[in-house]
Write a protein that holds these residues in place. Structure first.
Motif, PDB file in Angstrom:
ATOM      1  N   LEU A 155     116.320 -28.053 -20.505  1.00  0.00           N
ATOM      2  CA  LEU A 155     117.446 -27.740 -19.639  1.00  0.00           C
ATOM      3  C   LEU A 155     118.391 -28.921 -19.447  1.00  0.00           C
ATOM      4  O   LEU A 155     119.458 -28.772 -18.843  1.00  0.00           O
ATOM      5  N   TYR A 156     118.022 -30.076 -19.977  1.00  0.00           N
ATOM      6  CA  TYR A 156     118.892 -31.243 -19.921  1.00  0.00           C
ATOM      7  C   TYR A 156     119.609 -31.493 -21.256  1.00  0.00           C
ATOM      8  O   TYR A 156     120.419 -32.406 -21.360  1.00  0.00           O
ATOM      9  N   GLY A 157     119.267 -30.713 -22.271  1.00  0.00           N
ATOM     10  CA  GLY A 157     119.875 -30.915 -23.582  1.00  0.00           C
ATOM     11  C   GLY A 157     119.105 -31.831 -24.501  1.00  0.00           C
ATOM     12  O   GLY A 157     119.609 -32.241 -25.548  1.00  0.00           O
ATOM     13  N   HIS A 158     117.862 -32.160 -24.147  1.00  0.00           N
ATOM     14  CA  HIS A 158     117.026 -32.984 -25.018  1.00  0.00           C
ATOM     15  C   HIS A 158     116.408 -32.120 -26.117  1.00  0.00           C
ATOM     16  O   HIS A 158     115.843 -31.054 -25.835  1.00  0.00           O
ATOM     17  N   LEU A 159     116.480 -32.591 -27.334  1.00  0.00           N
ATOM     18  CA  LEU A 159     115.855 -31.900 -28.452  1.00  0.00           C
ATOM     19  C   LEU A 159     114.347 -31.802 -28.232  1.00  0.00           C
ATOM     20  O   LEU A 159     113.708 -32.755 -27.789  1.00  0.00           O
ATOM     21  N   ILE A 160     113.777 -30.635 -28.544  1.00  0.00           N
ATOM     22  CA  ILE A 160     112.334 -30.442 -28.462  1.00  0.00           C
ATOM     23  C   ILE A 160     111.781 -30.464 -29.889  1.00  0.00           C
ATOM     24  O   ILE A 160     112.184 -29.667 -30.731  1.00  0.00           O
ATOM     25  N   TRP A 161     110.911 -31.405 -30.155  1.00  0.00           N
ATOM     26  CA  TRP A 161     110.275 -31.416 -31.465  1.00  0.00           C
ATOM     27  C   TRP A 161     108.789 -31.650 -31.290  1.00  0.00           C
ATOM     28  O   TRP A 161     108.341 -32.221 -30.299  1.00  0.00           O
ATOM     29  N   GLY A 162     108.045 -31.128 -32.235  1.00  0.00           N
ATOM     30  CA  GLY A 162     106.601 -31.209 -32.086  1.00  0.00           C
ATOM     31  C   GLY A 162     105.889 -31.416 -33.403  1.00  0.00           C
ATOM     32  O   GLY A 162     106.464 -31.247 -34.484  1.00  0.00           O
ATOM     33  N   GLU A 163     104.628 -31.794 -33.267  1.00  0.00           N
ATOM     34  CA  GLU A 163     103.796 -32.010 -34.439  1.00  0.00           C
ATOM     35  C   GLU A 163     102.404 -31.487 -34.164  1.00  0.00           C
ATOM     36  O   GLU A 163     101.861 -31.674 -33.080  1.00  0.00           O
ATOM     37  N   LYS A 164     101.851 -30.826 -35.168  1.00  0.00           N
ATOM     38  CA  LYS A 164     100.506 -30.296 -35.087  1.00  0.00           C
ATOM     39  C   LYS A 164      99.663 -31.075 -36.089  1.00  0.00           C
ATOM     40  O   LYS A 164      99.651 -30.783 -37.287  1.00  0.00           O
ATOM     41  N   LEU A 165      98.999 -32.091 -35.592  1.00  0.00           N
ATOM     42  CA  LEU A 165      98.340 -33.036 -36.480  1.00  0.00           C
ATOM     43  C   LEU A 165      97.237 -32.394 -37.307  1.00  0.00           C
ATOM     44  O   LEU A 165      96.397 -31.673 -36.788  1.00  0.00           O
ATOM     45  N   GLY A 166      97.271 -32.692 -38.600  1.00  0.00           N
ATOM     46  CA  GLY A 166      96.237 -32.210 -39.500  1.00  0.00           C
ATOM     47  C   GLY A 166      95.363 -33.355 -39.977  1.00  0.00           C
ATOM     48  O   GLY A 166      95.161 -34.343 -39.265  1.00  0.00           O
ATOM     49  N   ASP A 167      94.900 -33.239 -41.207  1.00  0.00           N
ATOM     50  CA  ASP A 167      94.016 -34.249 -41.782  1.00  0.00           C
ATOM     51  C   ASP A 167      94.844 -35.434 -42.276  1.00  0.00           C
ATOM     52  O   ASP A 167      95.732 -35.289 -43.114  1.00  0.00           O
ATOM     53  N   VAL A 168      94.564 -36.626 -41.766  1.00  0.00           N
ATOM     54  CA  VAL A 168      95.311 -37.822 -42.146  1.00  0.00           C
ATOM     55  C   VAL A 168      94.777 -38.427 -43.444  1.00  0.00           C
ATOM     56  O   VAL A 168      95.469 -39.213 -44.102  1.00  0.00           O
ATOM     57  N   LYS A 169      93.583 -38.045 -43.853  1.00  0.00           N
ATOM     58  CA  LYS A 169      92.980 -38.667 -45.034  1.00  0.00           C
ATOM     59  C   LYS A 169      93.806 -38.500 -46.316  1.00  0.00           C
ATOM     60  O   LYS A 169      93.910 -39.450 -47.109  1.00  0.00           O
ATOM     61  N   PRO A 170      94.439 -37.339 -46.569  1.00  0.00           N
ATOM     62  CA  PRO A 170      95.297 -37.250 -47.767  1.00  0.00           C
ATOM     63  C   PRO A 170      96.457 -38.236 -47.738  1.00  0.00           C
ATOM     64  O   PRO A 170      96.914 -38.686 -48.792  1.00  0.00           O
ATOM     65  N   VAL A 171      96.928 -38.578 -46.548  1.00  0.00           N
ATOM     66  CA  VAL A 171      97.992 -39.574 -46.438  1.00  0.00           C
ATOM     67  C   VAL A 171      97.470 -40.929 -46.899  1.00  0.00           C
ATOM     68  O   VAL A 171      98.150 -41.668 -47.619  1.00  0.00           O
ATOM     69  N   CYS A 172      96.245 -41.269 -46.496  1.00  0.00           N
ATOM     70  CA  CYS A 172      95.640 -42.530 -46.926  1.00  0.00           C
ATOM     71  C   CYS A 172      95.493 -42.592 -48.437  1.00  0.00           C
ATOM     72  O   CYS A 172      95.652 -43.655 -49.049  1.00  0.00           O
ATOM     73  N   ASP A 173      95.182 -41.446 -49.036  1.00  0.00           N
ATOM     74  CA  ASP A 173      95.012 -41.403 -50.489  1.00  0.00           C
ATOM     75  C   ASP A 173      96.347 -41.516 -51.224  1.00  0.00           C
ATOM     76  O   ASP A 173      96.388 -41.943 -52.375  1.00  0.00           O
ATOM     77  N   ALA A 174      97.440 -41.120 -50.555  1.00  0.00           N
ATOM     78  CA  ALA A 174      98.742 -41.059 -51.215  1.00  0.00           C
ATOM     79  C   ALA A 174      99.593 -42.305 -51.023  1.00  0.00           C
ATOM     80  O   ALA A 174     100.516 -42.555 -51.800  1.00  0.00           O
ATOM     81  N   MET A 175      99.317 -43.096 -49.989  1.00  0.00           N
ATOM     82  CA  MET A 175     100.193 -44.234 -49.698  1.00  0.00           C
ATOM     83  C   MET A 175      99.490 -45.261 -48.832  1.00  0.00           C
ATOM     84  O   MET A 175      98.478 -44.977 -48.202  1.00  0.00           O
ATOM     85  N   GLU A 176     100.063 -46.447 -48.816  1.00  0.00           N
ATOM     86  CA  GLU A 176      99.590 -47.516 -47.955  1.00  0.00           C
ATOM     87  C   GLU A 176     100.227 -47.362 -46.570  1.00  0.00           C
ATOM     88  O   GLU A 176     101.259 -46.705 -46.421  1.00  0.00           O
ATOM     89  N   PRO A 177      99.643 -47.971 -45.538  1.00  0.00           N
ATOM     90  CA  PRO A 177     100.211 -47.856 -44.196  1.00  0.00           C
ATOM     91  C   PRO A 177     101.678 -48.272 -44.096  1.00  0.00           C
ATOM     92  O   PRO A 177     102.459 -47.633 -43.382  1.00  0.00           O
ATOM     93  N   ASP A 178     102.088 -49.325 -44.815  1.00  0.00           N
ATOM     94  CA  ASP A 178     103.484 -49.758 -44.753  1.00  0.00           C
ATOM     95  C   ASP A 178     104.432 -48.702 -45.310  1.00  0.00           C
ATOM     96  O   ASP A 178     105.547 -48.515 -44.805  1.00  0.00           O
TER      97      ASP A 178
END
Length: 359
Positions: A155-178
């Motif tokens: 009601l103030y005009g702030h964008l609403i965005w969300g995330e539904k966290l899944g498995d982070v392990k494929p991210v580790c396999d695909a890239m480094e933290p940086d």
């Protein structure tokens, strides 16, 4: 030299996202904006919440604040005025309000934190003014793991965005933290530009968002037991806090199991104390939907993926659209040859010791 004011700065983002001053809009459009805000204010009054006009986001830095910026902060920032030119006005105000106005501690502490923040963010903006538009390797893996969606506005005009966290392990396999951090920064910049465009559409200046994070499907055990997963989680979540401070209006952590408090203890050191006060940890829909409504977040503006009624928009689609709108910049960086990474790194799969090659 004169105080650095709005005319002295240039916007970082593409021209299609530069806010249009209200006085330059048509009379009919201004009337529509006023009716929309008035209707929201009526709802806020029923909830016994402050009106849109009460938000500090509406206001530019006044003369005394500009003086603090010029006399106490910029002299301590290397190449202060030229670095500040990489910011748009709202970002300058946002960081000042976050580090000075709304911050806690002594004046010396707040000034030092402002200096560090302008320096850190400004240097990143200087190096990434356009490169964030270019597709990044395996970026879709992180977007998929985060399940990032965008809804309507509160009601103030702030964008609403969300995330539904899944498995982070494929991210580790695909890239480094940086690299994950770079992808995350790209996502946050897209959110910032989307919020900025909403300022044009509604006529009220806003630089904060409502962030909803759903833990229903996250593997808390993997985060707790695997050091590589923990490192990746810190890189992803820490990037937003370090480089996009004072962008959170409210944060609702939903479907949070009891064990989450232990996981939160891992991430919380990377969250600014002022930000922590905006976070609400809630259970299922019976708890979080009424709490959101009470805080001015209507169910009809919440993305369907998070239990609301608003048609989902994937954040990756928004990023892709930005790249299509500026193909010359994206193509310019795609043509830069990628160096082959000959180093091996450890996967954060179930075994925690699997060796994979970067290709």
């Amino acid at each position: 030299s004169p105080v650095v004011g709005p005319r002295a700065r240039r916007p970082l983002s593409a021209s299609s996202f530069v806010s249009v001053p209200v006085h330059r809009l048509s009379v009919n459009r201004r009337k529509r904006m006023a009716r929309s805000v008035a209707a929201d204010d009526q709802q806020l009054a029923k909830l016994k919440l402050g009106t849109n006009e009460t938000l500090l986001e509406n206001k530019a830095l006044d003369a005394s604040e500009e003086a603090v910026l010029k006399e106490k902060i910029l002299p301590k920032v290397e190449e202060g005025e030229s670095l500040l030119a990489t910011f748009d006005d709202m970002s300058v105000e946002r960081i000042f309000r976050g580090m000075i106005t709304n911050n806690k501690g002594t004046e010396e502490h707040r000034i030092q934190e402002a200096v560090e923040t302008y320096s850190r963010v400004g240097e990143w903006r200087r190096k990434n003014a356009t490169t964030w538009l270019a597709p990044l390797k395996n970026e879709e893996v992180l977007f998929k793991a985060m399940n990032s969606t965008v809804g309507g506005t509160d009601l103030y005009g702030h964008l609403i965005w969300g995330e539904k966290l899944g498995d982070v392990k494929p991210v580790c396999d695909a890239m480094e933290p940086d690299h994950a951090k770079a992808v995350r920064m790209k996502a946050m910049e897209a959110i910032r530009l989307t919020q900025k465009k909403l300022t044009d559409d509604r006529g009220t200046k806003r630089y904060k968002q409502v962030y909803v994070i759903d833990l229903a499907e996250v593997s808390l055990g993997a985060i707790m037991s695997n050091a590589n997963v923990r490192a990746m989680t810190k890189a992803i979540m820490g990037a937003a806090n370090a480089y996009f401070p004072e962008t959170m209006w409210k944060c609702f952590i939903i479907n949070a199991p009891f064990i989450f408090r232990s996981v939160y203890a891992i991430v919380s050191p990377f969250i600014h104390p002022v930000t922590k006060e905006k976070i609400k940890i809630l259970a299922g829909p019976a708890k979080y939907l009424p709490e959101m409504e009470a805080n001015g977040v209507p169910k009809n503006q919440l993305p369907k993926a998070l239990g609301g009624d608003f048609e989902d928009r994937l954040l990756l689609d928004i990023v892709t659209q930005l790249q299509k709108e500026h193909p010359e910049q994206a193509q310019q960086h795609e043509e830069i040859p990628q160096k082959k990474n000959k180093h091996q790194r450890r996967s954060c799969g179930a075994g925690g010791g699997k060796i994979i090659n970067n290709k």
